[in-house]
Design a protein around this motif. Sequence first.
Motif, PDB file in Angstrom:
ATOM      1  N   LEU A  23      11.071   5.957  -4.767  1.00  0.00           N
ATOM      2  CA  LEU A  23      10.257   7.133  -4.484  1.00  0.00           C
ATOM      3  C   LEU A  23       8.847   6.728  -4.061  1.00  0.00           C
ATOM      4  O   LEU A  23       8.263   7.303  -3.126  1.00  0.00           O
ATOM      5  CB  LEU A  23      10.200   8.035  -5.716  1.00  0.00           C
ATOM      6  N   ILE A  24       8.308   5.713  -4.733  1.00  0.00           N
ATOM      7  CA  ILE A  24       6.976   5.226  -4.376  1.00  0.00           C
ATOM      8  C   ILE A  24       6.997   4.578  -2.995  1.00  0.00           C
ATOM      9  O   ILE A  24       6.125   4.827  -2.150  1.00  0.00           O
ATOM     10  CB  ILE A  24       6.461   4.235  -5.437  1.00  0.00           C
ATOM     11  N   LEU A  25       8.010   3.759  -2.743  1.00  0.00           N
ATOM     12  CA  LEU A  25       8.059   3.001  -1.499  1.00  0.00           C
ATOM     13  C   LEU A  25       8.200   3.895  -0.279  1.00  0.00           C
ATOM     14  O   LEU A  25       7.605   3.616   0.772  1.00  0.00           O
ATOM     15  CB  LEU A  25       9.209   1.991  -1.543  1.00  0.00           C
ATOM     16  N   PHE A  26       9.002   4.954  -0.387  1.00  0.00           N
ATOM     17  CA  PHE A  26       9.248   5.793   0.777  1.00  0.00           C
ATOM     18  C   PHE A  26       8.532   7.139   0.701  1.00  0.00           C
ATOM     19  O   PHE A  26       8.269   7.747   1.743  1.00  0.00           O
ATOM     20  CB  PHE A  26      10.754   6.013   0.952  1.00  0.00           C
ATOM     21  N   GLY A  27       8.229   7.609  -0.511  1.00  0.00           N
ATOM     22  CA  GLY A  27       7.510   8.870  -0.629  1.00  0.00           C
ATOM     23  C   GLY A  27       6.035   8.722  -0.319  1.00  0.00           C
ATOM     24  O   GLY A  27       5.431   9.597   0.320  1.00  0.00           O
ATOM     25  N   MET A  28       5.442   7.602  -0.738  1.00  0.00           N
ATOM     26  CA  MET A  28       4.015   7.390  -0.513  1.00  0.00           C
ATOM     27  C   MET A  28       3.653   7.319   0.970  1.00  0.00           C
ATOM     28  O   MET A  28       2.675   7.959   1.400  1.00  0.00           O
ATOM     29  CB  MET A  28       3.547   6.123  -1.254  1.00  0.00           C
ATOM     30  N   PRO A  29       4.393   6.581   1.812  1.00  0.00           N
ATOM     31  CA  PRO A  29       4.030   6.576   3.239  1.00  0.00           C
ATOM     32  C   PRO A  29       4.102   7.956   3.887  1.00  0.00           C
ATOM     33  O   PRO A  29       3.194   8.341   4.636  1.00  0.00           O
ATOM     34  CB  PRO A  29       5.065   5.627   3.857  1.00  0.00           C
TER      35      PRO A  29
END
Length: 355
Positions: A23-29
Amino acid sequence: MKLFLSFVIKEARHILRDRRTMLILFGMPVMLMLLFGFAITTDVRNVRTVVVTSQMDHLTRQATQRLAASEYFTLTATVSTPQQAERLIRQQQADMAIVFAPDFASKKSGLQLLVDGSDPNMAQQWAAYVQQTILSPLTAQRSALTTKLLYNPQMRSAYNFVPAIMGMLLMLVCAMMTSISIVREKERGTMEVLLVSPVRPLMVIIAKAVPYMVLAFVILLVILLMARYVLAVPLAGSIGWILLVSAIYILLALSLGLLISNVAQTQLVALLLSAMVLLMPVVMLSGMLFPVESMPQVLQWLSAVVPPRYYIDAMRKLMIMGVGIGEVFTDVMVLLAMTALFLTIALAKFNKRLE
């Protein structure tokens, strides 16, 4: 080689099973692209404007109509004295007032701006947009001098933010996540088990870094696609050169993550180091939000050792200006030198720790 691939697959499965990490890897961008592209913007839109004029002659009426038709300004009132306009600005009912002189039509001059200067940068932009909207048609009739904005004629802030977001996200994903991944193994006591396996210790570290490198390229492609088709930011330069420079930068970030993992003993320490060493300098000193040339001399010297500064500068030239690799040669050489330095120190400290 088979054993090395099995380590890579093991680490990739570990990442894919962790939903919070994904979630961090793809949600943040995606979130940051939407925030900086639409919400956090320096574009001039809907500036509340008051027109000050004692008589509405034909030229004043034309200028007012151009303001009303522009997407940059919203006419809120028409008053007869500057004091009335200033009162509206003080009461937060207007952002700016345009004062037309009584003889504006005959002299085609005599224009004054009353601007809310609490935000100096935006005030300067508002004044520039007024000049472009009102004065440019008038001066064009009397002078051959014209102004043409290259590369970003609409003056959209997304053109500036997208390369900066790429530099920030790739650094955080590669360096922070890699360092945390290695430190997590040290915390759980499984790092020693991995290091005594038949694979050489260096190959173990590379195997843990490979999945993050692949994820970094996926994130890079997501950012480029969103920039082109969601934010309408052009990719004027060569995609090949963009990917090549990004690959160098990703390797640099992975080297920095490996260096942090050698220093930190817990995930909390790794996060704190990443936040202090990476996040704040990237945001404040890389030119992401503030031009490096406008900083005090001491901060300019400090920014010279911040790797994202050179990557962001290279991406702005490659993506927006459409230049070739020759125009960003200095930035690329600095990134290569930093990569070699960080990788040498990280591997030296890692080998020393093993002994």
